[in-house]
Write an enzyme that holds these catalytic residues in place. Structure first.
Site, PDB file in Angstrom:
ATOM      1  N   ASP A   1       0.836  -1.195   0.000  1.00 19.13           N
ATOM      2  CA  ASP A   1       0.000   0.000   0.000  1.00 19.13           C
ATOM      3  C   ASP A   1       0.876   1.252   0.000  1.00 19.13           C
ATOM      4  O   ASP A   1       1.944   1.265   0.612  1.00 19.13           O
ATOM      5  CB  ASP A   1      -0.836  -0.033   1.287  1.00 19.13           C
ATOM      6  CG  ASP A   1      -2.022   0.883   1.193  1.00 19.13           C
ATOM      7  OD1 ASP A   1      -3.147   0.366   1.057  1.00 19.13           O
ATOM      8  OD2 ASP A   1      -1.824   2.110   1.253  1.00 19.13           O
TER       9      ASP A   1
ATOM     10  N   ASN B   1      -6.395   8.581   0.727  1.00 18.67           N
ATOM     11  CA  ASN B   1      -5.808   7.641  -0.228  1.00 18.67           C
ATOM     12  C   ASN B   1      -5.372   8.365  -1.511  1.00 18.67           C
ATOM     13  O   ASN B   1      -4.199   8.310  -1.899  1.00 18.67           O
ATOM     14  CB  ASN B   1      -6.799   6.515  -0.547  1.00 18.67           C
ATOM     15  CG  ASN B   1      -6.134   5.432  -1.393  1.00 18.67           C
ATOM     16  OD1 ASN B   1      -4.927   5.192  -1.284  1.00 18.67           O
ATOM     17  ND2 ASN B   1      -6.900   4.794  -2.254  1.00 18.67           N
TER      18      ASN B   1
ATOM     19  N   SER C   1     -12.418   5.526  -6.627  1.00 20.12           N
ATOM     20  CA  SER C   1     -13.008   6.309  -7.721  1.00 20.12           C
ATOM     21  C   SER C   1     -14.542   6.284  -7.762  1.00 20.12           C
ATOM     22  O   SER C   1     -15.124   6.510  -8.810  1.00 20.12           O
ATOM     23  CB  SER C   1     -12.453   5.800  -9.059  1.00 20.12           C
ATOM     24  OG  SER C   1     -12.768   4.440  -9.211  1.00 20.12           O
TER      25      SER C   1
ATOM     26  N   TYR D   1     -14.063  13.189  -4.817  1.00 18.15           N
ATOM     27  CA  TYR D   1     -13.240  12.403  -5.746  1.00 18.15           C
ATOM     28  C   TYR D   1     -12.520  13.336  -6.722  1.00 18.15           C
ATOM     29  O   TYR D   1     -11.292  13.296  -6.855  1.00 18.15           O
ATOM     30  CB  TYR D   1     -14.133  11.393  -6.499  1.00 18.15           C
ATOM     31  CG  TYR D   1     -13.432  10.782  -7.694  1.00 18.15           C
ATOM     32  CD1 TYR D   1     -12.301   9.998  -7.529  1.00 18.15           C
ATOM     33  CD2 TYR D   1     -13.895  11.019  -8.995  1.00 18.15           C
ATOM     34  CE1 TYR D   1     -11.644   9.454  -8.617  1.00 18.15           C
ATOM     35  CE2 TYR D   1     -13.251  10.477 -10.092  1.00 18.15           C
ATOM     36  CZ  TYR D   1     -12.120   9.696  -9.897  1.00 18.15           C
ATOM     37  OH  TYR D   1     -11.462   9.172 -10.976  1.00 18.15           O
TER      38      TYR D   1
END
Ligand code: UDP
Length: 329
Positions: free
Chosen positions: A50, A91, A76, A140
């Site tokens: 990650d 993230n 997304s 987003y």
């Protein structure tokens, strides 16, 4: 060249890895397999990890000397980003900073970033070119725009060369049938319609028929996954060759808009050849869906020397249908 593909187990990343390996590049994939699949990494070496893991990044960059990095790993889902913005900023934005900083520390100066038409927000005109104001209307889109801005500062402060590619609607599948689209949950129109045709779903819902378009359904710019990946390869070549430096950004679409109804019509025609059909239901418009989103990709064509090959909607749907049949019928 040795290229790190972050998110190489996902839909776009896995097609990219295949294309790079077929062109003779040495590819390492870094993916946490949160939404991607081990089986999608057909070639190249997979490192499961990650971007939040700074030690893993540091070790990887110490062991390998990368010529460039392509970054596809992100959350997304627009709706989820509205209810859980923290996940998106942490993230898509925070973890991308970890990646950029390790690149700077190890003097890796070539970066291709997966950005989005969602950075533009509500369109002020169509088709959308690079001069269109960027005013995202969800976390987003904002998280992706923040990275675009960071890249501008990293170019001037650290000499990091980058290309942001703002996708419109990525779709289709590997023409050779090796790879295709697999999201869970699936939210995209074309795979959803095909799942309705293969029987994996009961029906497809049309989100609104009252838009200001010819047939009342939303118009989008559907760009074939291989054309999208070809643009990434050209973008990396552009900055590695030194022909362009700094923080660049291009819109990627095929410049043609197709309505939801047009997509359904083409799917119906294609799947009939396999004696399949689908049930269509009408639903409410989805919040935040503009009537028309079409790219002006003139810049990408001129600067990258990019020419989309699969612009025909029927070809795109045939490739995607071949994949859907492979995994479902
Ligand atoms: N759409 C639809 N039904 C669905 C999924 C999508 O009518 O089940 C419509 C959606 O409103 C949009 C278009 O299809 O106009 C493309 O949506 P998608 O989610 O694939 O991509 P987006 O344009 O939102 O990035």
């Amino acid at each position: 060249m040795k290229i790190l593909v972050v998110g190489g187990a996902g839909y776009i990343g896995s097609h990219m890895v295949n294309m790079l390996v077929k062109s003779g590049h040495d590819v390492i994939v870094l993916d946490n397999l949160s939404t991607g699949f081990r089986a999608s990494v057909k070639s190249g070496r997979l490192v499961v990890g990650d971007l939040a893991d700074i030690h893993l990044l540091e070790n990887l960059f110490q062991q390998e000397s990368f010529d460039g990095v392509m970054h596809f790993a992100a959350n997304s889902l627009v709706g989820e980003s509205m209810t859980n913005p923290s996940k998106y900023y942490r993230n898509n934005m925070g973890n991308t900073l970890n990646l950029l900083d390790v690149m700077v520390r190890h003097d890796v100066n070539h970066f291709i970033f997966s950005s989005t038409a969602a950075t533009f927000g509500e369109p002020e005109y169509s088709p959308i070119d690079e001069n269109h104001p960027q005013a995202p209307i969800n976390p987003y889109g904002t998280s992706k725009l923040m990275v675009e801005r960071v890249l501008q500062d990293y170019a001037s402060a650290y000499g990091l060369n980058s290309v942001c590619l703002r996708y419109f609607n990525a779709c289709g599948a590997d023409p050779e049938g090796e790879l295709g689209e697999c999201h869970d949950p699936e939210t995209h129109l074309i795979p959803l319609i095909l799942q309705a045709a293969s029987g994996r779903r009961a029906f497809i819902t049309v989100f609104g028929r009252d838009y200001d378009t010819d047939d009342g359904t939303c118009i989008r710019d559907y760009i074939h996954i291989n054309d999208l990946c070809a643009a990434h390869a050209l973008a990396l070549e552009l900055i590695i060759s030194g022909r362009k430096r700094g923080a660049l950004a291009y819109n990627l679409g095929n410049g043609l808009g197709f309505s939801v109804q047009q997509v359904i019509d083409v799917v119906q025609k294609v799947v009939l050849e396999d004696d399949c059909s689908l049930l269509v239901e009408d639903g409410e418009p989805r919040v935040g869906d503009p009537a028309i989103l079409v790219a002006d990709a003139t810049q990408a064509k001129q600067v990258l020397n990019w020419q989309p090959e699969y612009v025909d909607l029927e070809t795109i749907i045939r490739h995607a249908w071949a994949w859907e049949k492979k995994i479902s019928l």
